[in-house]
Design a protein around this motif. Structure first.
Motif, PDB file in Angstrom:
ATOM      1  N   ALA A 590      11.847   5.842 -26.828  1.00 48.43           N
ATOM      2  CA  ALA A 590      11.313   6.393 -25.838  1.00 48.43           C
ATOM      3  C   ALA A 590      11.343   7.490 -26.288  1.00 48.43           C
ATOM      4  O   ALA A 590      12.807   8.290 -25.715  1.00 48.43           O
ATOM      5  CB  ALA A 590      11.150   6.359 -24.531  1.00 48.43           C
ATOM      6  N   VAL A 591      10.057   8.567 -26.773  1.00 52.43           N
ATOM      7  CA  VAL A 591      10.686   9.937 -26.982  1.00 52.43           C
ATOM      8  C   VAL A 591       9.527  10.609 -26.077  1.00 52.43           C
ATOM      9  O   VAL A 591       8.654  10.981 -26.477  1.00 52.43           O
ATOM     10  CB  VAL A 591      10.529  10.443 -28.544  1.00 52.43           C
ATOM     11  CG1 VAL A 591      10.749  12.428 -28.270  1.00 52.43           C
ATOM     12  CG2 VAL A 591      11.428  10.320 -29.571  1.00 52.43           C
ATOM     13  N   PRO A 592       9.937  12.093 -25.495  1.00 49.02           N
ATOM     14  CA  PRO A 592       9.160  12.434 -24.545  1.00 49.02           C
ATOM     15  C   PRO A 592       8.168  13.137 -24.915  1.00 49.02           C
ATOM     16  O   PRO A 592       8.305  13.886 -25.628  1.00 49.02           O
ATOM     17  CB  PRO A 592       9.745  12.952 -23.061  1.00 49.02           C
ATOM     18  CG  PRO A 592      11.210  12.516 -23.983  1.00 49.02           C
ATOM     19  CD  PRO A 592      11.420  12.113 -24.920  1.00 49.02           C
ATOM     20  N   LEU A 593       6.710  13.537 -24.779  1.00 47.95           N
ATOM     21  CA  LEU A 593       5.967  14.307 -25.240  1.00 47.95           C
ATOM     22  C   LEU A 593       4.710  14.014 -24.357  1.00 47.95           C
ATOM     23  O   LEU A 593       4.878  13.754 -22.958  1.00 47.95           O
ATOM     24  CB  LEU A 593       5.271  13.263 -26.432  1.00 47.95           C
ATOM     25  CG  LEU A 593       4.869  12.073 -26.345  1.00 47.95           C
ATOM     26  CD1 LEU A 593       3.575  12.024 -26.371  1.00 47.95           C
ATOM     27  CD2 LEU A 593       5.127  11.754 -28.334  1.00 47.95           C
ATOM     28  N   THR A 594       3.940  15.027 -24.710  1.00 49.41           N
ATOM     29  CA  THR A 594       2.699  16.028 -23.817  1.00 49.41           C
ATOM     30  C   THR A 594       1.516  14.923 -24.638  1.00 49.41           C
ATOM     31  O   THR A 594       1.595  16.165 -26.102  1.00 49.41           O
ATOM     32  CB  THR A 594       2.795  17.148 -23.248  1.00 49.41           C
ATOM     33  OG1 THR A 594       3.405  17.531 -22.224  1.00 49.41           O
ATOM     34  CG2 THR A 594       1.536  17.746 -22.660  1.00 49.41           C
ATOM     35  N   LEU A 595      -0.242  14.543 -23.318  1.00 45.08           N
ATOM     36  CA  LEU A 595      -0.811  14.749 -24.548  1.00 45.08           C
ATOM     37  C   LEU A 595      -1.677  15.719 -23.985  1.00 45.08           C
ATOM     38  O   LEU A 595      -1.993  15.833 -22.729  1.00 45.08           O
ATOM     39  CB  LEU A 595      -1.505  13.652 -24.686  1.00 45.08           C
ATOM     40  CG  LEU A 595      -2.249  13.252 -25.343  1.00 45.08           C
ATOM     41  CD1 LEU A 595      -2.603  13.126 -27.119  1.00 45.08           C
ATOM     42  CD2 LEU A 595      -2.932  11.446 -24.705  1.00 45.08           C
ATOM     43  N   ASN A 596      -2.607  16.691 -24.666  1.00 39.56           N
ATOM     44  CA  ASN A 596      -3.036  17.531 -24.488  1.00 39.56           C
ATOM     45  C   ASN A 596      -4.732  17.151 -24.975  1.00 39.56           C
ATOM     46  O   ASN A 596      -5.032  16.812 -25.915  1.00 39.56           O
ATOM     47  CB  ASN A 596      -2.736  18.876 -25.027  1.00 39.56           C
ATOM     48  CG  ASN A 596      -1.303  19.396 -24.584  1.00 39.56           C
ATOM     49  OD1 ASN A 596      -1.575  19.540 -23.041  1.00 39.56           O
ATOM     50  ND2 ASN A 596      -0.726  19.501 -25.339  1.00 39.56           N
ATOM     51  N   TRP A 597      -5.634  17.785 -24.406  1.00 37.98           N
ATOM     52  CA  TRP A 597      -7.316  17.805 -24.304  1.00 37.98           C
ATOM     53  C   TRP A 597      -7.810  18.937 -24.045  1.00 37.98           C
ATOM     54  O   TRP A 597      -7.408  19.261 -22.742  1.00 37.98           O
ATOM     55  CB  TRP A 597      -7.316  15.833 -24.741  1.00 37.98           C
ATOM     56  CG  TRP A 597      -7.883  15.848 -23.262  1.00 37.98           C
ATOM     57  CD1 TRP A 597      -8.530  16.159 -22.660  1.00 37.98           C
ATOM     58  CD2 TRP A 597      -7.042  15.624 -22.269  1.00 37.98           C
ATOM     59  NE1 TRP A 597      -8.650  15.535 -21.649  1.00 37.98           N
ATOM     60  CE2 TRP A 597      -7.152  15.171 -20.729  1.00 37.98           C
ATOM     61  CE3 TRP A 597      -5.410  14.655 -22.437  1.00 37.98           C
ATOM     62  CZ2 TRP A 597      -6.824  14.912 -20.169  1.00 37.98           C
ATOM     63  CZ3 TRP A 597      -4.827  14.022 -21.389  1.00 37.98           C
ATOM     64  CH2 TRP A 597      -5.324  13.644 -20.412  1.00 37.98           C
ATOM     65  N   LYS A 598      -9.084  18.735 -24.389  1.00 37.98           N
ATOM     66  CA  LYS A 598      -9.839  19.025 -22.832  1.00 37.98           C
ATOM     67  C   LYS A 598     -11.431  18.915 -23.693  1.00 37.98           C
ATOM     68  O   LYS A 598     -12.115  19.421 -25.130  1.00 37.98           O
ATOM     69  CB  LYS A 598      -9.794  20.715 -23.274  1.00 37.98           C
ATOM     70  CG  LYS A 598     -10.858  21.413 -21.980  1.00 37.98           C
ATOM     71  CD  LYS A 598     -10.628  23.063 -22.420  1.00 37.98           C
ATOM     72  CE  LYS A 598     -11.781  23.502 -20.985  1.00 37.98           C
ATOM     73  NZ  LYS A 598     -11.407  25.530 -20.975  1.00 37.98           N
ATOM     74  N   THR A 620     -11.501  17.575 -14.635  1.00 33.38           N
ATOM     75  CA  THR A 620     -10.861  18.790 -14.380  1.00 33.38           C
ATOM     76  C   THR A 620      -9.731  18.331 -15.735  1.00 33.38           C
ATOM     77  O   THR A 620      -8.526  19.712 -15.747  1.00 33.38           O
ATOM     78  CB  THR A 620     -10.567  19.659 -13.416  1.00 33.38           C
ATOM     79  OG1 THR A 620      -9.850  18.420 -12.278  1.00 33.38           O
ATOM     80  CG2 THR A 620     -12.096  19.690 -13.030  1.00 33.38           C
ATOM     81  N   VAL A 621      -8.344  18.008 -15.864  1.00 34.08           N
ATOM     82  CA  VAL A 621      -7.306  17.017 -16.285  1.00 34.08           C
ATOM     83  C   VAL A 621      -7.307  17.528 -17.672  1.00 34.08           C
ATOM     84  O   VAL A 621      -8.258  17.161 -18.394  1.00 34.08           O
ATOM     85  CB  VAL A 621      -6.821  15.389 -15.580  1.00 34.08           C
ATOM     86  CG1 VAL A 621      -5.858  15.942 -16.398  1.00 34.08           C
ATOM     87  CG2 VAL A 621      -7.082  15.412 -14.192  1.00 34.08           C
ATOM     88  N   THR A 622      -6.364  18.075 -18.583  1.00 38.87           N
ATOM     89  CA  THR A 622      -6.801  18.004 -19.735  1.00 38.87           C
ATOM     90  C   THR A 622      -4.904  17.878 -20.356  1.00 38.87           C
ATOM     91  O   THR A 622      -4.928  18.522 -21.584  1.00 38.87           O
ATOM     92  CB  THR A 622      -6.830  19.585 -20.138  1.00 38.87           C
ATOM     93  OG1 THR A 622      -5.998  20.780 -19.351  1.00 38.87           O
ATOM     94  CG2 THR A 622      -8.281  20.094 -19.411  1.00 38.87           C
ATOM     95  N   THR A 623      -4.140  17.493 -19.288  1.00 38.94           N
ATOM     96  CA  THR A 623      -2.753  16.612 -20.062  1.00 38.94           C
ATOM     97  C   THR A 623      -2.058  15.718 -19.470  1.00 38.94           C
ATOM     98  O   THR A 623      -2.538  15.302 -18.505  1.00 38.94           O
ATOM     99  CB  THR A 623      -2.050  18.363 -20.076  1.00 38.94           C
ATOM    100  OG1 THR A 623      -0.776  17.856 -20.699  1.00 38.94           O
ATOM    101  CG2 THR A 623      -1.770  18.969 -19.265  1.00 38.94           C
TER     102      THR A 623
END
Length: 775
Positions: A590-598, A620-623
């Motif tokens: 497991a590698v920690p990462l962030t998923l982003n969008w809008k 309103t959530v984007t990440t």
């Protein structure tokens, strides 16, 4: 002593008893067997009579309680059809089985109907259910004499024919009665139908009616007696009166006789014909009334007169045919009419029965509205409706039937018509008229409007406006109740596709031709009159939605409009989903990462869903923080939903790659360390100032992975040859595989990351576990 003639198939036995005649007849009819056509056979009913004892100088009369053969209907009759009882007529009966006597039942002293050639006058008949005892009391008004020849006539089923249930409770033997023989009138066949009342007391009719004159006060009563004669009641107002009419006879409920010079042609109606049960449906014995029907002089019907039959409402609908047959017997055998008086009869379940024969679709003259028979059709509802209205089913059928008959002649059910009086008359309201006068009456009116009778009962009469409204339209109580398949945004419903429009109406479905769903004033869908919903698809934009109901008359009603917005525009991802490495603990899995969008929507964004792992995020959530398996490509699929269900999809694929420390280009002194706590079981450590490790990779995000402790030092981080930050590895707690620093670019490219040992005073050592990048 004079022996009277008995018409029909009855046999006569005459014997002189104290100067009087005791006559006992074997009553019967023309029982049918269905003639092999599959129809039920005719059912005949017997009539048994008992004379009333007159007293008080002719001002009162009574029949003491007595046993009888079983009967289910009775009425009180007298010699002259034109005579009336100025007072009260009350009867009570004893129920078969329980032996209980009923309360006193008041009968209207005059049927308010009739036809030329009638044998006798009489009250309306009363359906009392299977009974084997009877008592009668008649009280005249002060100074008034009662009609001659008063007697009670009891109707019971003979059981002949193969028709279903007579409801009479068993066969009857004719009750003996006493006649004083003071009249020499011979019975005469009924004359051609007219409005003129009979002026003589015809003792019998060609239809089998038996008539006897009233006994003198000294006459003894025949039959077994179960109690002493009761005193005549003091005059009281009668309860709900009614007529004695009956339906028309034809072999089909929908087919009229073949047109001839004397039979008019049935005109089409502006509204559909309701289902009508033909005469064989109530087992009519057609041999009982062989005379041909009569039709209105001008071949038209101008009005419908509504009646009740002033009988118990406790009957079952299965008993309705027997009740109608009993009324038929009373009208023909007892009163001497040529047929049942009403044109149509309706039971409380809403079943419509053909009454007087001649063709349901033809203007048959009935015997239901004295003075107006030749201009009207009579519809009677079985039961008494003084205190309660007929059932909704009965009211609906009456309205449908009245609208159909009036529609044959272009008359609106809620209109007013002009009728010409044939005879002197007076109605319940006290209005009087003479022959030839013109009267304005509703096209659908109650019997009391044209005769001094309580018929059709106070409650029913008060509801005639409802009957007219049902018959004429438009549909009432129409309301658009909801639009499903929508989502409310504020107070306005929005949709992205087909919607279901729901409605309700108080008018019964049988009177409604169809419903139409209107969108911006134009028909978008149609549905049957029994429907309560319909589906429509709206074009993009704001719309006004309504429901229009079309009554069978053609009149329409339209609901209040509801605004519905059709939104077919899908949301958009203004920022496509993308991945970035983040700080945290790195493992072999497991590698920690962030998923982003809008995401955004022109109306209102509802949510964004991640398919795997399944997660749902608010508008309103984007990440969101996640992990990914190193060395494996992971697809991150997202779907954005707006408030009405429109969707948009987008995805991103990322593969975390671990670059071991041994793959770096080294300068200075580095020592290898082994431990299961390190990635791959090994790490590099250095405390030499300016010692460096350099990795080159192609990706869009990178993270430096280290081990940390309280003695850890600092390092400079260079990206693509430029120093970007100084990282301090010192930590109060020891940790391994810690992604301490990250950097992300907008797109993947070739990059170089260089780590340089600062040589921090007293804690110069740094330990690195490698580099992770995202490709």
């Amino acid at each position: 002593m004079r022996v009277r003639r008995w018409w029909g198939t009855g046999a006569v036995v005459a014997a002189g008893v104290c100067g009087t005649l005791v006559a006992q007849g074997v009553f019967g009819g023309f029982g049918g067997d269905g003639s092999g056509d599959g129809r039920p056979g005719a059912v005949t009913h017997d009539v048994r009579s008992a004379a009333l004892k007159v007293s008080g100088g002719g001002g009162s009369a009574a029949l003491a309680p007595r046993d009888t053969e079983v009967f289910s209907m009775l009425g009180v009759t007298w010699e002259k059809p034109s005579a009336k009882v100025a007072g009260t007529v009350e009867v009570r009966t004893r129920a078969v089985g329980s032996g209980r006597w009923s309360d006193w039942l008041s009968l209207d002293g005059d049927t308010g109907a009739g036809e030329n050639g009638a044998a006798r006058g009489g009250t309306e008949p009363a359906w009392v259910g299977p009974s084997d005892g009877v008592e009668v009391r008649v009280g005249g008004k002060s100074g008034a004499r009662l009609p001659e020849g008063l007697r009670v006539d009891m109707i019971g089923g003979s059981g002949k024919g193969s028709g279903s249930g007579s409801g009479s409770g068993g066969d009857l033997e004719p009750a003996a009665f006493v006649a004083d023989g003071d009249s020499s009138d011979e019975p005469s066949a009924p004359e051609t139908e007219s409005e003129s009342p009979s002026t003589s007391a015809a003792p019998g009719g060609a239809d089998g009616t038996t008539v006897e004159p009233s006994p003198s006060p000294s006459d003894s009563e025949s039959g077994s007696v179960t109690g002493e004669p009761s005193s005549p009641a003091s005059p009281t107002s009668s309860s709900s009166p009614s007529d004695t009419p009956a339906p028309s006879e034809s072999t089909s409920a929908t087919v009229s006789p073949s047109p001839s010079a004397s039979v008019p042609t049935a005109p089409p109606s502006t509204v559909p014909q309701p289902p009508i049960t033909p005469r064989y449906g109530w087992n009519a014995d057609e041999g009982l009334s062989p005379e041909e029907p009569s039709y209105t002089p001008d071949g038209k019907i101008k009005a419908v007169v509504l009646h009740h039959t002033a009988q118990s409402n406790e009957y079952t609908c299965a008993e309705a045919p027997s009740i109608i047959n009993s009324i038929y017997t009373y009208d023909v055998k007892t009163l001497g009419w040529k047929d049942l008086g009403y044109n149509f009869v309706v039971d409380k379940c809403g079943t419509v029965y053909e009454g007087r024969k001649g063709g349901v679709d033809l203007p048959v003259v009935g015997a239901h509205a004295y003075g107006f028979n030749s201009q009207t059709t009579g519809i009677a509802v079985l039961g008494t409706y003084t205190d309660s209205v007929p059932s909704q089913a009965a009211m609906t059928s009456v309205a449908r039937l009245a609208a159909w008959k009036l529609g044959q002649y272009g008359i609106a059910p809620d209109s007013t018509v002009t009728l010409t009086t044939a005879l002197d008359g007076q109605n319940l309201a006290g209005k009087s008229w003479g022959p030839g006068e013109e009267m304005r009456l509703p096209a659908i009116h109650g019997h009391r409007d044209g005769y001094n009778t309580l018929c059709p009962g106070d409650a029913y009469y008060a509801a005639l406006g409802t009957v007219r409204e049902l018959a004429a339209g438009p549909v009432t109580g129409l309301a658009l109740t909801s639009v499903t398949g929508t989502t409310a945004i504020g107070s306005t419903p929005y949709t992205s596709g087909p919607v279901t429009v729901n409605w309700s109406a108080t008018t019964p479905a049988a009177l409604i031709s169809e419903f139409q769903v209107l969108v911006d004033g134009k028909t978008a869908a149609t549905a049957k009159g029994s429907a309560t919903s319909a589906k429509v698809t709206l074009g993009s934009g704001k719309h006004q939605v309504q429901v229009r109901a079309v009554h069978q008359s053609g009149r329409t009603a339209t609901s209040t409009a509801v605004t519905v917005v059709a939104d077919t525009t899908a949301p958009t991802f203004t920022t496509k989903p993308n991945l970035a490495l983040r700080t945290g603990t790195v493992t072999a899995t497991a590698v920690p990462l962030t998923l982003n969008w809008k995401a955004a929507d022109t109306t209102a964004l509802k949510e964004v869903r991640l398919t795997a792992p399944a997660k749902t995020y608010g508008p309103t959530v984007t990440t969101a923080q996640h992990t990914a398996r190193p060395g494996a490509a992971t697809v991150w699929s997202m779907k954005a939903y707006d408030m009405v269900g429109n969707t948009a999809t987008a995805s991103v694929t990322g593969t975390p790659v671990i670059l071991q420390e041994t793959s770096a280009k080294r300068t200075g002194t580095w020592t290898s360390k082994s431990s299961t706590s390190y990635l791959g079981g090994k790490s590099l450590t250095s405390k030499t100032k300016n010692a460096s490790l350099t990795w080159t990779f192609t990706g869009r995000s990178v993270a430096w992975v280290v081990s940390r402790a309280s003695t850890s030092g600092q390092a400079y981080v260079y990206v693509d040859g430029k120093k970007v930050t100084t990282v301090d590895l010192k930590s109060s707690t020891t940790s391994y595989r810690n992604a301490i620093w990250t950097k992300t670019w907008s797109s993947a490219a070739k990059h170089t990351v260089k780590i340089v040992v600062v040589g921090t005073s007293k804690r110069p050592t740094i330990t690195t576990d490698g580099l992770v990048y995202l490709k």
